[in-house]
Motif scaffolding. Sequence first.
Motif, PDB file in Angstrom:
ATOM      1  N   ALA A  43     -35.008  44.575  69.187  1.00 58.96           N
ATOM      2  CA  ALA A  43     -34.119  44.784  70.336  1.00 58.96           C
ATOM      3  C   ALA A  43     -34.292  46.184  70.920  1.00 58.96           C
ATOM      4  N   LEU A  44     -34.377  47.191  70.055  1.00 58.13           N
ATOM      5  CA  LEU A  44     -34.543  48.557  70.532  1.00 58.13           C
ATOM      6  C   LEU A  44     -35.880  48.720  71.241  1.00 58.13           C
ATOM      7  N   LEU A  61     -26.095  49.559  74.706  1.00 57.24           N
ATOM      8  CA  LEU A  61     -26.792  48.645  73.802  1.00 57.24           C
ATOM      9  C   LEU A  61     -27.887  49.367  73.029  1.00 57.24           C
ATOM     10  N   VAL A  62     -28.595  50.288  73.688  1.00 55.36           N
ATOM     11  CA  VAL A  62     -29.629  51.072  73.016  1.00 55.36           C
ATOM     12  C   VAL A  62     -29.018  51.901  71.895  1.00 55.36           C
ATOM     13  N   ASN A  63     -27.907  52.568  72.191  1.00 52.37           N
ATOM     14  CA  ASN A  63     -27.246  53.376  71.159  1.00 52.37           C
ATOM     15  C   ASN A  63     -26.691  52.520  70.038  1.00 52.37           C
ATOM     16  N   LEU A  64     -26.209  51.342  70.371  1.00 52.24           N
ATOM     17  CA  LEU A  64     -25.719  50.420  69.349  1.00 52.24           C
ATOM     18  C   LEU A  64     -26.850  49.988  68.425  1.00 52.24           C
ATOM     19  N   ALA A  65     -28.034  49.734  68.993  1.00 50.39           N
ATOM     20  CA  ALA A  65     -29.192  49.368  68.183  1.00 50.39           C
ATOM     21  C   ALA A  65     -29.629  50.525  67.288  1.00 50.39           C
ATOM     22  N   TYR A 291     -27.126  41.529  72.447  1.00 46.05           N
ATOM     23  CA  TYR A 291     -28.145  42.069  73.344  1.00 46.05           C
ATOM     24  C   TYR A 291     -28.810  40.939  74.133  1.00 46.05           C
ATOM     25  N   TYR A 292     -29.085  39.852  73.427  1.00 45.86           N
ATOM     26  CA  TYR A 292     -29.784  38.741  74.078  1.00 45.86           C
ATOM     27  C   TYR A 292     -28.951  38.151  75.216  1.00 45.86           C
ATOM     28  N   PHE A 293     -27.675  37.876  74.952  1.00 47.16           N
ATOM     29  CA  PHE A 293     -26.838  37.241  75.965  1.00 47.16           C
ATOM     30  C   PHE A 293     -26.473  38.211  77.084  1.00 47.16           C
TER      31      PHE A 293
END
Length: 341
Positions: A43-44, A61-65, A291-293
């Motif tokens: 994902a990242l 989302l990047v920071n979450l990954a 991330y996908y949805f």
Amino acid sequence: MENATWSANVTSVCKLQADFQYSLFTIIYSAVFVLGLLENGAALYLLTYNVLKTPRSSTFLVNLAVVDILFACILPFKIHYHFNHNNWVFGDAACRVSGCMYFLNIYLSIAFFTCICVDRYVAVLYPFAYIRIRSPHYRTVAVVLWVVALSVAGPLVLGGPLHSTENKATLCFENFGTSSWTGRMVPYNVCALVFGFAIPFAIILVSYPLIANRIAHIPRSAHKRKALVTIYLILLICVTCFLPYHLTHLLHFLMRAGVIQDCAFAAFIYKMRRVTLALVSFNCCLNPVLYYFTLAAQKWRWPICFRKRKTLVYTICGGGQGGEYTAELREITALRQGQSK
């Protein structure tokens, strides 16, 4: 004084044991390590490789990954620790870093979930104001959250001892003395429960039904299903992973502080805390589904191309950040069209 005496002897008097934890943590952490590292790594990579094509809100989302990958990296130490019946052999510094990273994963994940919630709330209810928000604002919020989290964790890492010895085994982040639970651990537990979970969870719980209600009135919108699925996924992760952990953590804190003095209930809390500690780690595996949805409408482009020829199409935009807002403008336009109806 009576509470302090009972709390000091709680382990011996009430026989707080959970032998199932050794196999439970070993199995759960092993699965989370493999799945979490692979899912979040992919994902990242996709999020950063397509950074010019993804919405600006993907900053969260990047920071979450990144948080999930850092958490997955400390899991081999936790697996070894629990496989050897809670015996830490990696030294004091590793104990501090791994323990703090465990809690940083929980509270930074909740913080970024809240940011995604606020972002969707503004996009749906105030679309014209949302258009004026720029990418640097998202990066600034992310940096502030990291600074605050590390500032809170810093004194815990650099403070007093975080490991103890019991039955010739070295414990890490477990069985703090009574003075710790009623002293230096109090502000951390209060801040974690109130600012780390209660307030963010309240924002998510209140905002998302409002967003869902507004989106539900939009007919035949291509973004309607994606937005609703994103809402329900975050609620599912919070209710499944974070809510049980914080409820048992509150009860565990009250037990260690001597407020709860019933031995049967204390033994139940001790066992449930082990279960919820394992359960909360699953957010590392569930986040990539989010991330996908969230970015399902994006056409991901891999660096390896199996076609012999490739055609490049260039688009000239009037503004320097014109391409950055394409996906969000489509979504806002759909939302506005639904509101006008």
